[in-house]
Design an enzyme around this catalytic site. Sequence first.
Site, short mmCIF file in Angstrom:
data_model
loop_
_atom_site.label_atom_id
_atom_site.label_comp_id
_atom_site.label_asym_id
_atom_site.label_seq_id
_atom_site.Cartn_x
_atom_site.Cartn_y
_atom_site.Cartn_z
N ASP A 1 0.56 -1.47 0.04
CA ASP A 1 -0.05 0.31 0.25
C ASP A 1 0.55 1.21 0.20
O ASP A 1 0.44 2.16 0.82
CB ASP A 1 -0.49 0.04 1.35
N GLU B 1 -0.77 -8.53 -1.19
CA GLU B 1 -1.56 -8.17 0.16
C GLU B 1 -2.42 -7.70 -0.19
O GLU B 1 -2.85 -6.70 0.38
CB GLU B 1 -0.39 -7.96 1.19
N GLU C 1 -1.91 5.31 3.22
CA GLU C 1 -1.87 3.70 2.55
C GLU C 1 -3.33 3.40 2.23
O GLU C 1 -3.16 2.50 1.25
CB GLU C 1 -2.04 3.35 3.56
N HIS D 1 6.93 4.05 13.32
CA HIS D 1 7.29 5.66 11.68
C HIS D 1 6.31 5.99 11.09
O HIS D 1 6.06 6.73 10.08
CB HIS D 1 8.05 5.13 10.86
N ARG E 1 2.98 7.99 9.63
CA ARG E 1 2.59 9.34 9.07
C ARG E 1 1.25 9.94 10.41
O ARG E 1 1.58 10.69 10.88
CB ARG E 1 2.48 9.56 7.80
N HIS F 1 13.79 4.60 12.47
CA HIS F 1 13.17 5.40 11.54
C HIS F 1 14.21 6.59 10.30
O HIS F 1 14.30 6.86 11.78
CB HIS F 1 11.85 4.93 11.52
#
Length: 357
Positions: free
Chosen positions: A100, A122, A136, A212, A214, A245
């Site tokens: 994604d 997926e 995503e 990580h 957003r 990250h």
Amino acid sequence: MTNKKIKLAVVFGTRPEAIKLAPVIQQLSHDPQFQVVSIVTAQHRQMLDQVLNAFRIRPQHDLGIMTPNQTLAGIVSQSVEALDRLFKRVQPGGVLVQGDTATTFVASLAAFYNRISVGHVEAGLRTGDRGQPFPEEMNRKLTSALADWHFAPTPSARENLLAEGVDPATIFVTGNTVIDAFQMALAARRNGQGISVPQELASKRLILVTMHRRENQGAPMRSICLGLRDIVKRFADVAVVLPLHLSPSVRSVVQPLLSGVERVWLTEPLDYLDTARMIQLSTLVITDSGGIQEEAPSLGKPVLVLRNKTERPEGVRAGTAQLVGTSRATIFKAAARLLSDARHYETMASAVNPYGD
Ligand code: UD1
């Protein structure tokens, strides 16, 4: 009779896509029906290269698009032009994408513009909320709209696709390829050099933490860090291992709050083999990552998920994962219970991994 191979372009850009496609690329490479052409947008550089090295994947084409502080629109606009040119030159018979990310969506779009069929590995994960995870959830929906074959990891992912009107004949329930990658990583490390935990932490109960996303950046991530500080303060026999990250938006929040805190080990990103080993060494895992919540139950490690909504409800239903959101108090409470209530720990640790074997 000619025996022409199908040229299949496998396109990916970030660390999780590379991990989850590695076993697929390996399998396809051994299949005489296919000629595999690996293409990376390199939306991520260092973190992608770590995985390519670990699985010895040598992409035939590397678009190298990553820039510091890149924007979503920048990733998309650069990749769509470059992939369009490349597809015209390589002329694949099909394109395979995973997951994604911006790369997933844009590779599907470029394939569609070139009238090339798309397979989506997926497929069918949904939270039902277009803001979580951002962006995503929208990338997945757009990719499903563009794809011709949908490789759903679980029956409930298949149900999500059916509810959106996807033709059932184009959906295949496959399990999640991350489980294959994880087993490859654990096996590879067995004879080799592994990660070494700093000596003063080696005897502690370890909590592996990654974050990580957003939608967690900024205030929610600050609150998570404070929750982690509360945990190590309360439990003197517990240490946190947190591979950072490379995103500046993550580092600028986590480093000021957690560097120098006793029994918190901030490391550079671990390669995939070391990540697998760290999961193995940990008592529990706290994460906002999708892949780690799928991997940890394979080793019987309870997972606290730093999200309010999940596209992976199977783990929560099976009892291996618990959604804790980003509130400092909730994270502390859930971790404290696992660290002090052996029966509760055993219940979460003994549940079966719903993502495959
Ligand atoms: C992306 C994916 C997300 C995935 C995550 C895995 C999208 C929209 N999101 O998010 O689904 O879970 O990757 O990590 O595609 N950076 C480096 N070196 C690296 C990797 C990243 O410096 O090896 C920096 C980039 O320059 C950028 C920042 O990290 O400034 C963020 O990377 P980006 O790919 O834009 O998005 P992610 O938030 O990592």
